[in-house]
Write an enzyme that holds these catalytic residues in place. Structure first.
Site, short mmCIF file in Angstrom:
data_model
loop_
_atom_site.label_atom_id
_atom_site.label_comp_id
_atom_site.label_asym_id
_atom_site.label_seq_id
_atom_site.Cartn_x
_atom_site.Cartn_y
_atom_site.Cartn_z
N ASP A 19 -2.33 -1.82 10.48
CA ASP A 19 -2.63 -1.73 9.05
C ASP A 19 -3.38 -2.94 8.50
O ASP A 19 -3.79 -2.95 7.34
CB ASP A 19 -1.34 -1.57 8.23
CG ASP A 19 -0.70 -0.20 8.42
OD1 ASP A 19 -1.37 0.70 8.95
OD2 ASP A 19 0.47 -0.05 8.04
N LYS A 79 0.84 -1.20 0.00
CA LYS A 79 0.00 0.00 0.00
C LYS A 79 0.87 1.25 0.00
O LYS A 79 2.04 1.20 0.39
CB LYS A 79 -0.94 0.05 1.21
CG LYS A 79 -0.27 0.00 2.59
CD LYS A 79 0.15 1.34 3.18
CE LYS A 79 0.63 1.20 4.63
NZ LYS A 79 1.55 2.27 5.08
N GLY A 120 9.92 -2.73 6.70
CA GLY A 120 10.38 -1.48 7.32
C GLY A 120 10.39 -0.35 6.31
O GLY A 120 11.19 0.57 6.40
N GLY A 128 3.85 -4.39 3.97
CA GLY A 128 4.03 -5.76 3.50
C GLY A 128 3.62 -6.82 4.53
O GLY A 128 2.85 -7.72 4.22
N GLY A 129 4.12 -6.70 5.75
CA GLY A 129 3.81 -7.69 6.79
C GLY A 129 2.33 -7.72 7.10
O GLY A 129 1.73 -8.79 7.28
N SER A 130 1.70 -6.55 7.14
CA SER A 130 0.26 -6.47 7.42
C SER A 130 -0.55 -7.08 6.28
O SER A 130 -1.57 -7.73 6.52
CB SER A 130 -0.17 -5.01 7.59
OG SER A 130 0.55 -4.41 8.64
N SER A 131 -0.09 -6.86 5.05
CA SER A 131 -0.79 -7.42 3.90
C SER A 131 -0.68 -8.94 3.89
O SER A 131 -1.66 -9.65 3.60
CB SER A 131 -0.21 -6.82 2.60
OG SER A 131 -0.97 -7.23 1.49
N GLY A 147 7.24 1.13 5.14
CA GLY A 147 5.99 1.91 5.13
C GLY A 147 5.04 1.46 4.04
O GLY A 147 4.10 2.17 3.69
N LEU A 148 5.28 0.25 3.50
CA LEU A 148 4.45 -0.26 2.41
C LEU A 148 3.46 -1.32 2.90
O LEU A 148 2.70 -1.87 2.11
CB LEU A 148 5.34 -0.83 1.30
CG LEU A 148 6.29 0.18 0.65
CD1 LEU A 148 7.25 -0.51 -0.31
CD2 LEU A 148 5.50 1.27 -0.09
O1 C5P Z 1 0.14 -1.73 15.14
P1 C5P Z 1 1.53 -1.80 14.63
O2 C5P Z 1 2.22 -3.08 14.95
O3 C5P Z 1 1.64 -1.43 13.20
O4 C5P Z 1 2.29 -0.65 15.41
C1 C5P Z 1 3.67 -0.67 15.69
C2 C5P Z 1 3.99 0.49 16.64
O5 C5P Z 1 3.89 1.73 15.93
C3 C5P Z 1 3.04 0.65 17.81
O6 C5P Z 1 3.44 -0.15 18.90
C4 C5P Z 1 3.18 2.12 18.11
O7 C5P Z 1 4.36 2.40 18.81
C5 C5P Z 1 3.31 2.74 16.74
N1 C5P Z 1 1.99 3.14 16.16
C6 C5P Z 1 1.34 4.25 16.67
N2 C5P Z 1 0.13 4.62 16.15
C7 C5P Z 1 -0.42 3.92 15.12
C8 C5P Z 1 0.24 2.79 14.60
C9 C5P Z 1 1.45 2.42 15.13
O8 C5P Z 1 1.83 4.90 17.59
N3 C5P Z 1 -1.58 4.31 14.62
#
Ligand code: C5P
Length: 286
Positions: free
Chosen positions: A132, A8, A92, A97-100, A94-95
């Site tokens: 994501d 994304k 790492g 990938g892991g969430s997709s 911002g795309l």
């Molecule tokens: O949910 P995810 O694993 O993507 O988030 C990783 C880290 O990024 C969270 O633990 C948090 O520190 C930060 N984050 C945030 N606000 C978001 C998404 C992520 O602060 N909306």
């Protein structure tokens, strides 16, 4: 079952505040693009989850694919699966990938194991795995708010192409958010009403109001990884308009209305050795 998991872009990303639990609240236009990881899932006779990946460092029980499979396993007692993940989307970056990959696993097992969750239920389950993941259950274009779990899929997707650069460095999402320096419970902005996004997303690449919006995480990420700034400047010098970062970085992109225009930007790019560059389309919801 073979399934493609798209990357994304965040066409814009505003951070509206920080919740009491530490997560930041967003107002963002997410859009899937034609850069994919590929998952191959095979049903097993036992109830185990076996996982392998083309990148050995990503193999392990904490991979989101394994966690997604276990989550679905709780709803399908006795079922097991072997999953192989072929990575193309850099991590790492911002795309997403892991969430997709995680969302693709949820959707594939929902079918393979006959679990019968609705799309909304899959998105809700996905929120437990990462911010994501719910978006990728829908795909296409969506206005995303909350910490990422409030996904409003848009009927109109943005049609166009992107020139995408991964500048070879991995930026940790928590560090970038921390760089904003927001206190827990602090509100910065009010989010845009969903309706105005709906009507403006279809005004096209040039005039869409989102074109005026950037990514609030960009300066914090550039401080951590100067390569991000260098890649943004390279895109601008090559004629890319409104080049910006996706998510918490490190990937940056610009949009172009046609493939030919995107390719000509790519040809003018001065690319450093460790960078990867793709020209891929924005994708509508499958
Ligand atoms: O949910 P995810 O694993 O993507 O988030 C990783 C880290 O990024 C969270 O633990 C948090 O520190 C930060 N984050 C945030 N606000 C978001 C998404 C992520 O602060 N909306």
């Amino acid at each position: 079952m073979v399934i493609q998991a798209p990357a994304k872009l965040n066409l814009y990303l505003k951070v509206t505040g920080r919740r009491a639990d530490g997560f930041h609240t967003l107002d963002s236009l997410f859009h899937t693009i034609g850069l994919f990881d590929t998952l191959t899932l095979t049903d097993r006779a036992d109830d185990r989850v076996r996982f392998s990946c083309s990148v050995a460092a990503f193999e392990g029980a904490d991979n989101l694919v394994v966690r997604a499979a276990r989550l679905m396993g709780g709803r399908a007692p006795g079922r097991g699966v072997t999953v192989h993940l072929e990575k193309q989307i850099p991590a790492g970056a911002g795309l997403g990938g892991g969430s997709s990959d995680a969302a693709a696993t949820l959707m594939a097992l929902n079918t393979l194991w006959g679990v019968g969750l609705t799309v909304a239920e899959l998105a809700e389950a996905g929120a437990e795995l990462g911010s994501d993941v719910p978006f990728f259950v829908y795909g296409g274009a969506a206005h995303v708010t909350g910490r990422g779990e409030r996904v409003n899929p848009l009927e109109t997707t943005v049609s166009g192409w992107c020139v995408l650069i991964f500048p070879g460095c991995h930026v940790g999402t928590p560090a970038v958010f921390r760089g904003l320096g927001l206190e827990r419970g602090q509100q910065r902005l009010t989010e845009r009403p969903f309706d105005s996004i709906m009507t403006s997303a279809d005004t096209g690449l040039q005039d869409g109001f989102w074109a005026e919006l950037g990514n609030d995480l960009e300066s914090a990420a550039r401080e951590i990884a100067p390569e991000i700034g260098a890649a943004l400047e390279a895109l601008a010098r090559a004629g890319g308009k409104r080049a910006r970062m996706s998510g918490s970085g490190s990937a940056v992109f610009c949009l172009a209305p046609t493939r030919a225009e995107a390719e000509s930007i790519r040809q003018r790019l001065n690319v450093a050795d460790q960078w990867s560059v793709w020209v891929v389309p924005l994708l509508a919801r499958p």
